[in-house]
Design an enzyme around this catalytic site. Structure first.
Site, short mmCIF file in Angstrom:
data_model
loop_
_atom_site.label_atom_id
_atom_site.label_comp_id
_atom_site.label_asym_id
_atom_site.label_seq_id
_atom_site.Cartn_x
_atom_site.Cartn_y
_atom_site.Cartn_z
N PRO A 11 30.91 14.81 -10.35
CA PRO A 11 31.81 15.96 -10.58
C PRO A 11 31.88 16.32 -12.06
O PRO A 11 31.98 15.44 -12.92
CB PRO A 11 33.16 15.44 -10.07
CG PRO A 11 33.03 13.96 -9.97
CD PRO A 11 31.59 13.66 -9.75
N CYS A 13 33.80 19.25 -14.54
CA CYS A 13 34.65 20.41 -14.80
C CYS A 13 33.84 21.48 -15.54
O CYS A 13 33.09 21.16 -16.46
CB CYS A 13 35.82 20.03 -15.70
SG CYS A 13 36.95 18.87 -14.92
N GLN A 86 36.08 16.81 -5.44
CA GLN A 86 36.92 15.78 -6.04
C GLN A 86 38.35 16.31 -6.16
O GLN A 86 38.59 17.32 -6.82
CB GLN A 86 36.38 15.40 -7.43
CG GLN A 86 37.06 14.16 -8.00
CD GLN A 86 36.61 13.84 -9.41
OE1 GLN A 86 36.59 14.71 -10.26
NE2 GLN A 86 36.28 12.58 -9.66
N TYR A 166 43.62 10.15 -15.93
CA TYR A 166 44.41 11.15 -15.20
C TYR A 166 45.47 10.42 -14.35
O TYR A 166 45.61 9.21 -14.43
CB TYR A 166 43.49 12.08 -14.41
CG TYR A 166 42.54 12.81 -15.35
CD1 TYR A 166 43.06 13.61 -16.39
CD2 TYR A 166 41.17 12.66 -15.28
CE1 TYR A 166 42.21 14.25 -17.29
CE2 TYR A 166 40.31 13.29 -16.19
CZ TYR A 166 40.84 14.08 -17.19
OH TYR A 166 40.02 14.70 -18.09
C1 LIG Z 1 31.06 18.75 -18.63
C2 LIG Z 1 31.57 17.51 -17.96
C3 LIG Z 1 32.62 17.61 -17.07
C4 LIG Z 1 33.10 16.47 -16.39
N1 LIG Z 1 34.08 16.60 -15.45
C5 LIG Z 1 34.40 15.54 -14.67
C6 LIG Z 1 35.23 15.70 -13.53
O1 LIG Z 1 35.63 16.80 -13.18
N2 LIG Z 1 35.55 14.58 -12.82
C7 LIG Z 1 35.06 13.35 -13.15
O2 LIG Z 1 35.38 12.37 -12.49
N3 LIG Z 1 34.22 13.18 -14.20
C8 LIG Z 1 33.87 14.26 -14.94
N4 LIG Z 1 32.95 14.10 -15.94
C9 LIG Z 1 32.29 12.80 -16.11
C10 LIG Z 1 30.97 12.77 -15.35
O3 LIG Z 1 31.15 12.94 -13.96
C11 LIG Z 1 30.23 11.45 -15.61
O4 LIG Z 1 31.01 10.40 -15.10
C12 LIG Z 1 29.96 11.21 -17.09
O5 LIG Z 1 29.53 12.40 -17.72
C13 LIG Z 1 28.93 10.12 -17.31
O6 LIG Z 1 27.72 10.44 -16.65
P1 LIG Z 1 26.44 11.08 -17.43
O7 LIG Z 1 26.09 10.12 -18.53
O8 LIG Z 1 25.38 11.20 -16.36
O9 LIG Z 1 26.85 12.40 -17.99
C14 LIG Z 1 32.51 15.21 -16.65
C15 LIG Z 1 31.45 15.13 -17.57
C16 LIG Z 1 30.96 16.25 -18.20
C17 LIG Z 1 29.80 16.12 -19.14
#
Ligand SMILES: Cc1cc2nc3c(=O)[nH]c(=O)nc-3n(C[C@H](O)[C@H](O)[C@H](O)COP(=O)(O)O)c2cc1C
Length: 332
Positions: A11, A13, A86, A166
């Site tokens: 997920p 945002c 989510q 959160y």
């Molecule tokens: C732009 C952005 C928005 C995110 N929004 C959420 C979210 O809505 N809910 C959530 O649990 N994690 C959110 N995250 C965290 C990601 O889901 C993920 O756990 C985190 O970026 C680490 O993974 P990655 O290294 O593949 O980016 C967000 C991350 C990014 C970069």
């Protein structure tokens, strides 16, 4: 439920909703990422307006939100991915500006934040309102109604957000829960939320937690393992193991796959299926996580922003057969 593969869109945002309504941006963003992936989990979606991180966060607090989400869920499914959402409440980290405007506490158009205890995230942030038991009962009703709407929108999978500082994370962590009533054990609030969702939802249910606060005296991986043992009885099918976000004092040893060990330990010690997330970017790395039994699925976030068709490239690299749309067959 059968997934085409174990690459799940984590997920993310987009801070691009108006009054909680997802827009064409969300349709195109999520729809593109449904290509070749096993599941797409739409961003932290607020169960109540005060549960939004920013004014641009999506919501599912009124029936009018169902139709635009239904269009997105249907499109994701049309591409062969499982459509997930989510459900979230941002707690004391709500009422902030969008990241590209600095992300600080809102000065204009702000709203009262809520938390288990009246402790701001940063000392300079507004103090959150300490939730009473009646307030918590009202929140549970909002989770029930949000779940009913997610179901009506055609989502096939729900993830409850209890990570990243959160609301539900702040109940779990001793750093942010100083209560003396029955919610002093923050798992009680979490279990009540799960039961609220379960009252409207018999389908697949994931939970995302911060497996560690990365702060001395905070929530630890041992706490997560103990929690995970309880989860199947509450109807959780998979624990999505993220970390951090609950304290500005956190010390995170960032690096490739830095949270995978959490997913691995929970899976090994409890038998609960897990998701690994965080700096997973190469096909070989993802494949190894699955093949060596460290997790049941890999959740990718930023790599899928950089490269929306990652799943097709990964399948090619691993000599598997990607789920290529007919329109793109000549490219893969
Ligand atoms: C732009 C952005 C928005 C995110 N929004 C959420 C979210 O809505 N809910 C959530 O649990 N994690 C959110 N995250 C965290 C990601 O889901 C993920 O756990 C985190 O970026 C680490 O993974 P990655 O290294 O593949 O980016 C967000 C991350 C990014 C970069």
């Amino acid at each position: 439920m059968t997934f085409d593969n174990r690459v799940f869109v984590s997920p993310m945002c987009q801070y691009s909703a108006v009054d909680g309504f997802p827009s064409d941006w969300h349709l195109v963003h999520l729809g593109t990422r449904a290509i070749g992936t096993g599941a797409v989990i739409a961003e932290a979606t607020a169960i109540r307006p005060d549960g939004r991180i920013t004014p641009g966060c999506t919501g599912i607090w009124k029936d009018e939100h169902i139709a635009p989400w239904a269009r997105i869920a249907a499109y994701i499914k049309s591409q062969g991915a499982v459509a997930g959402i989510q459900l979230a409440h941002a707690g004391r980290k709500a009422s902030t500006d969008v990241p590209w405007r600095g992300g600080g506490a809102l000065t204009e158009g702000s709203w009262q934040t809520v938390a288990p205890s009246p402790l701001p995230f940063n000392a300079t942030d507004p103090t959150p309102h300490e939730l009473s038991t009646d307030d918590i009962a009202a929140l549970l009703d909002a989770y029930v109604a949000a779940t009913r709407r997610a179901k009506a929108a055609g989502f096939e999978l729900i993830e409850i957000h209890a990570a990243h500082g959160y609301l539900l994370n702040s109940f779990l962590s001793p750093l942010t829960n100083h209560r003396t009533d029955r919610y002093a054990d923050g798992r009680i609030a979490l279990f009540e939320v799960i039961a609220a969702v379960r009252s409207e939802w018999s389908g697949p249910l994931f939970l995302r937690v911060s497996a560690s606060d990365w702060v001395e005296g905070g929530w630890t991986i041992n706490d997560t393992v103990a929690l995970a043992r309880e989860l199947p009885a509450h109807g959780i099918h998979l624990l999505d193991c993220s970390s951090g976000g609950n304290s500005p004092l956190q010390q995170i040893p960032l690096g490739p796959g830095y949270q995978v060990a959490f997913a691995e330990r929970v899976r090994r010690e409890t038998g609960l299926p897990t998701g690994a997330v965080g700096m997973i970017s190469s096909p070989e790395q993802a494949d190894t996580i699955i093949r060596t039994g460290q997790a049941d699925a890999v959740f990718l976030a930023r790599e899928l922003l950089r490269n929306p068709l990652w799943a097709l490239h990964a399948a090619n690299a691993l000599r598997a057969t990607p789920r290529t749309p007919n329109q793109y067959l000549r490219a893969f």
